[in-house]
Design an enzyme around this catalytic site. Structure first.
Site, PDB file in Angstrom:
ATOM      1  N   LYS A 190       0.802  -1.174   0.029  1.00 43.78           N
ATOM      2  CA  LYS A 190       0.102   0.046  -0.031  1.00 43.78           C
ATOM      3  C   LYS A 190       1.121   1.290   0.236  1.00 43.78           C
ATOM      4  CE  LYS A 190      -4.268   1.686   2.126  1.00 43.78           C
ATOM      5  NZ  LYS A 190      -4.995   1.876   0.850  1.00 43.78           N
TER       6      LYS A 190
HETATM    7  C1  LIG Z   1      -5.853  -0.096  -4.381  1.00 47.33           C
HETATM    8  C2  LIG Z   1      -6.824  -0.557  -3.348  1.00 47.33           C
HETATM    9  N1  LIG Z   1      -7.169  -1.769  -3.216  1.00 47.33           N
HETATM   10  C3  LIG Z   1      -7.998  -2.332  -2.147  1.00 47.33           C
HETATM   11  C4  LIG Z   1      -8.305  -1.448  -1.034  1.00 47.33           C
HETATM   12  C5  LIG Z   1      -9.221  -1.981  -0.015  1.00 47.33           C
HETATM   13  O1  LIG Z   1      -8.454  -2.434   1.109  1.00 47.33           O
HETATM   14  P1  LIG Z   1      -9.044  -2.353   2.479  1.00 47.33           P
HETATM   15  O2  LIG Z   1     -10.392  -2.937   2.555  1.00 47.33           O
HETATM   16  O3  LIG Z   1      -8.086  -2.831   3.401  1.00 47.33           O
HETATM   17  O4  LIG Z   1      -9.256  -0.967   2.822  1.00 47.33           O
HETATM   18  C6  LIG Z   1      -7.719  -0.164  -0.982  1.00 47.33           C
HETATM   19  C7  LIG Z   1      -7.985   0.583   0.139  1.00 47.33           C
HETATM   20  O5  LIG Z   1      -7.421   1.571   0.320  1.00 47.33           O
HETATM   21  C8  LIG Z   1      -6.896   0.124  -2.136  1.00 47.33           C
HETATM   22  O6  LIG Z   1      -6.405   1.383  -1.984  1.00 47.33           O
END
Ligand SMILES: Cc1ncc(COP(=O)(O)O)c(C=O)c1O
Length: 352
Positions: A190
């Protein structure tokens, strides 16, 4: 843990006036943005307006920065905030740091305390978003930030209402931009820089009259949205792209799989998904911390189901709402409760 020798911290006590623009407006407060009082910076609560880095540190540091996005919900039946899956989010931050070889210099309990301290200091009583992030600190002269460079860790926050009860849906379109790949920019990390990819896809979707993009991977299989995973329902079966499709290991996705299987009693397949499966789906929904559970009402201009949020998405939203507001004992372990402070606390002195 504080680091008084870090040059980027020396600005912390500077007068806000030193940073006003020539037009007199505070340079760091965008119009319409209600700045909170505090953010947490590498060991202490810092006045939001005083938290600065030198311009020299910005570009390279941002290229390597990683972060988490976490929600805190107001409890249904008491004056408390419930931080959702705090430990799991922080674990993912350390996973991102490990892959990117960043040294966060704070352990998980410290960051967990930081999140709690910040939410209390900013006196949220309603839904809020909290973002721990880390970036290499100081003046970076190398073209590439070296491995294990010392990092600053920031936790900031803002009020953010839930949309779980809104009768919402969105129009999605498959993007011509492919999702970044494991072999170049791993989507499992992330990292702020990964969002360049999602942003290009989003701009294209908006340009073409849709709300959100869906990205395919280099094998042209479905991955995720610009900031959320996705799932579809076809003939009573829920399907979501596998974690090796080129997606973030989403915690909303993981939560949804648990709730769909354990509470809704449906099966969830995690596998490669073809683009045309989206066109035949009875339901599609995005899954993400910020987006929560967002039904997709059309895909590439084709209506999904009857063009309204489907029964699985609606039930899932309801169950998710029960969990995050603390109404479900079964999933209490996902919540970190922060009771509203009754009296001024020595932990948060008012002269900070
Ligand atoms: C690219 C991306 N995919 C998926 C997610 C979903 O992840 P989460 O459910 O842990 O927030 C996020 C959340 O920020 C994201 O930025």
């Amino acid at each position: 843990m504080t680091n008084s020798t870090d040059p980027t911290r020396q600005d912390v006590s500077a007068s806000p006036h030193a940073y006003e623009t020539e037009h007199g407006a505070a340079a760091d407060t965008p119009a319409g943005h209600d700045a909170p009082k505090w953010l947490w910076r590498s060991g202490s609560l810092v006045n939001w307006h005083s938290a600065r880095v030198h311009v020299n540190a910005v570009g390279h540091a941002s290229a390597s920065a990683i972060f988490e996005g976490i929600r805190a919900y107001r409890a249904a039946d008491r004056d408390s905030l419930l931080v959702f899956r705090l430990e799991d989010h922080l674990r993912r931050l350390y996973d991102s740091a490990r892959i990117c070889r960043l040294d966060l210099r704070h352990n998980l309990p410290e960051l967990s305390e930081a999140v709690v301290a910040l939410l209390r200091a900013n006196e949220y009583r309603d839904d809020a978003y909290v973002r721990p992030w880390a970036f290499p600190s100081g003046f970076i002269k190398e073209q590439m930030v070296p491995a294990d460079s010392p990092c600053e860790v920031i936790v900031d926050s803002w009020a953010l209402d839930s949309t779980l009860l809104a009768p919402e849906g969105c129009r999605a379109a498959v993007s011509s931009w492919l999702r970044i790949s494991e072999s170049s920019m791993p989507p499992r990390v992330k990292a702020f820089s990964n969002y360049h990819n999602g942003r290009l896809a989003l701009l294209e979707a908006r340009e073409n009259g849709h709300d959100w993009p869906v990205l395919l991977n280099e094998r042209h299989k479905v991955t995720e949205g610009a900031g959320a995973c996705l799932a579809l329902v076809r003939n009573g079966q829920v399907i979501t792209p596998s974690l090796t499709s080129g997606v973030l290991e989403g915690l909303t996705r993981a939560t949804a799989i648990t709730l769909i299987e354990e509470v809704l009693g449906l099966g969830v397949e995690q596998r490669e998904v073809d683009r045309t499966e989206l066109y035949l789906a009875d339901e599609i929904f995005f899954l993400g911390t910020a987006w929560e559970i967002l039904p997709v009402l059309s895909i590439d201009g084709l209506r999904v189901g009857d063009g309204t949020p489907g029964p699985v998405a609606l039930q899932l939203r309801h169950e998710y709402q029960q969990v995050v507001r603390g109404r479900s004992h079964r999933y209490r372990h996902w919540l970190t409760e922060i009771p509203a402070p009754k009296a001024p606390s020595p932990l948060f002195p008012s002269n900070l």
